[in-house]
Design a protein around this motif. Structure first.
Motif, PDB file in Angstrom:
ATOM      1  N   LYS A 129     -31.067  -1.507  48.978  1.00 24.16           N
ATOM      2  CA  LYS A 129     -30.129  -2.401  48.284  1.00 24.16           C
ATOM      3  C   LYS A 129     -30.498  -2.527  46.815  1.00 24.16           C
ATOM      4  O   LYS A 129     -29.628  -2.534  45.945  1.00 24.16           O
ATOM      5  N   SER A 130     -31.804  -2.613  46.518  1.00 23.95           N
ATOM      6  CA  SER A 130     -32.217  -2.743  45.121  1.00 23.95           C
ATOM      7  C   SER A 130     -31.952  -1.460  44.337  1.00 23.95           C
ATOM      8  O   SER A 130     -31.876  -1.486  43.116  1.00 23.95           O
ATOM      9  N   LEU A 131     -31.779  -0.322  45.045  1.00 23.18           N
ATOM     10  CA  LEU A 131     -31.412   0.936  44.392  1.00 23.18           C
ATOM     11  C   LEU A 131     -29.899   1.079  44.242  1.00 23.18           C
ATOM     12  O   LEU A 131     -29.415   2.064  43.700  1.00 23.18           O
ATOM     13  N   GLY A 132     -29.162   0.087  44.761  1.00 28.71           N
ATOM     14  CA  GLY A 132     -27.713   0.084  44.593  1.00 28.71           C
ATOM     15  C   GLY A 132     -26.931   0.771  45.697  1.00 28.71           C
ATOM     16  O   GLY A 132     -25.734   1.017  45.539  1.00 28.71           O
ATOM     17  N   LEU A 133     -27.584   1.070  46.822  1.00 27.44           N
ATOM     18  CA  LEU A 133     -26.868   1.716  47.919  1.00 27.44           C
ATOM     19  C   LEU A 133     -26.056   0.689  48.701  1.00 27.44           C
ATOM     20  O   LEU A 133     -26.469  -0.459  48.872  1.00 27.44           O
ATOM     21  N   SER A 134     -24.903   1.123  49.201  1.00 27.45           N
ATOM     22  CA  SER A 134     -24.021   0.231  49.951  1.00 27.45           C
ATOM     23  C   SER A 134     -24.584  -0.032  51.346  1.00 27.45           C
ATOM     24  O   SER A 134     -25.409   0.727  51.865  1.00 27.45           O
ATOM     25  N   ASP A 135     -24.104  -1.102  51.966  1.00 26.44           N
ATOM     26  CA  ASP A 135     -24.528  -1.441  53.328  1.00 26.44           C
ATOM     27  C   ASP A 135     -24.190  -0.310  54.295  1.00 26.44           C
ATOM     28  O   ASP A 135     -24.950  -0.046  55.227  1.00 26.44           O
ATOM     29  N   GLU A 136     -23.056   0.376  54.075  1.00 27.55           N
ATOM     30  CA  GLU A 136     -22.645   1.478  54.950  1.00 27.55           C
ATOM     31  C   GLU A 136     -23.647   2.632  54.875  1.00 27.55           C
ATOM     32  O   GLU A 136     -24.030   3.209  55.898  1.00 27.55           O
ATOM     33  N   VAL A 137     -24.089   2.986  53.675  1.00 28.79           N
ATOM     34  CA  VAL A 137     -25.058   4.074  53.501  1.00 28.79           C
ATOM     35  C   VAL A 137     -26.393   3.674  54.108  1.00 28.79           C
ATOM     36  O   VAL A 137     -27.029   4.458  54.812  1.00 28.79           O
ATOM     37  N   ILE A 138     -26.821   2.444  53.863  1.00 29.04           N
ATOM     38  CA  ILE A 138     -28.092   1.958  54.415  1.00 29.04           C
ATOM     39  C   ILE A 138     -28.069   2.005  55.941  1.00 29.04           C
ATOM     40  O   ILE A 138     -29.003   2.496  56.571  1.00 29.04           O
ATOM     41  N   GLU A 139     -26.995   1.524  56.534  1.00 25.54           N
ATOM     42  CA  GLU A 139     -26.875   1.518  57.989  1.00 25.54           C
ATOM     43  C   GLU A 139     -26.911   2.939  58.554  1.00 25.54           C
ATOM     44  O   GLU A 139     -27.546   3.200  59.571  1.00 25.54           O
ATOM     45  N   LYS A 140     -26.259   3.860  57.858  1.00 24.71           N
ATOM     46  CA  LYS A 140     -26.190   5.246  58.314  1.00 24.71           C
ATOM     47  C   LYS A 140     -27.569   5.906  58.356  1.00 24.71           C
ATOM     48  O   LYS A 140     -27.879   6.671  59.262  1.00 24.71           O
ATOM     49  N   TYR A 141     -28.421   5.607  57.378  1.00 24.93           N
ATOM     50  CA  TYR A 141     -29.688   6.314  57.249  1.00 24.93           C
ATOM     51  C   TYR A 141     -30.934   5.550  57.692  1.00 24.93           C
ATOM     52  O   TYR A 141     -31.995   6.138  57.792  1.00 24.93           O
ATOM     53  N   LYS A 142     -30.826   4.262  57.981  1.00 23.00           N
ATOM     54  CA  LYS A 142     -32.032   3.482  58.251  1.00 23.00           C
ATOM     55  C   LYS A 142     -32.789   3.939  59.490  1.00 23.00           C
ATOM     56  O   LYS A 142     -34.003   3.809  59.552  1.00 23.00           O
TER      57      LYS A 142
END
Length: 127
Positions: free
Chosen positions: A20-33
Motif C-alpha cells: 500500500k505504501s508503494l501505491g499498489l491497489s487493494d486488488e493487486v495486493i490481494e492477487k499477489y499476497k
C-alpha cells in the motif's frame, strides 16, 4: 555462494502495508499476497539469478553484481536495480523506492524489504 538453492516461503509480516505504501491497489495486493511461495537462487559468475514462481507466472531476473540492470517485479513492472554482496551471507538489491536484503541463517533465508516507510520481513526455508 551459499545462496544457491530453492527456498519456500515460511512466513511474512507487513506485506500488505508495504505494498500500500508503494501505491499498489487493494486488488493487486490481494492477487499477489499469497503467491510467490517458491524462489530459486543461483550464482553464475558475477551474476545473481532469482527465479520466482507465482503460480502460472514465473519471473526470472538476472542481476550482475555491482552493475545497474533491469529487474521485473512480481506485478510485471520493469525497474532499474543494483545487486551487491555484503560478505558471504547477505545479498542486497536496491531499486527505485525499495531495498531488498536477503541474509542466510542456517537453512533459513531472512528477506527484508523496505521503502523507508514500511518494512516486510519474509522467512524462507531451504527445500
Amino acid at each position: 555462494m551459499a545462496f544457491n538453492g530453492k527456498f519456500e516461503l515460511e512466513s511474512q509480516e507487513n506485506f500488505e502495508e508495504l505494498m500500500k505504501s508503494l501505491g499498489l491497489s487493494d486488488e493487486v495486493i490481494e492477487k499477489y499476497k499469497d503467491q510467490g511461495k517458491i524462489i530459486e537462487i543461483a550464482q553464475n559468475g558475477n551474476t545473481f539469478q532469482a527465479r520466482y514462481n507465482y503460480g502460472s507466472k514465473v519471473i526470472t531476473n538476472d542481476l550482475p553484481f555491482g552493475q545497474e540492470s533491469e529487474f521485473v517485479s512480481f506485478t510485471g513492472h520493469r525497474v532499474k536495480a543494483l545487486a551487491k554482496l555484503e560478505g558471504e551471507n547477505k545479498l542486497v538489491i536496491t531499486m527505485e523506492g525499495l531495498t531488498a536484503a536477503m541474509e542466510l541463517s542456517g537453512d533459513k533465508m531472512i528477506e527484508t524489504l523496505t521503502n523507508g516507510v514500511s518494512t516486510v520481513k519474509k522467512i524462507w526455508k531451504r527445500i
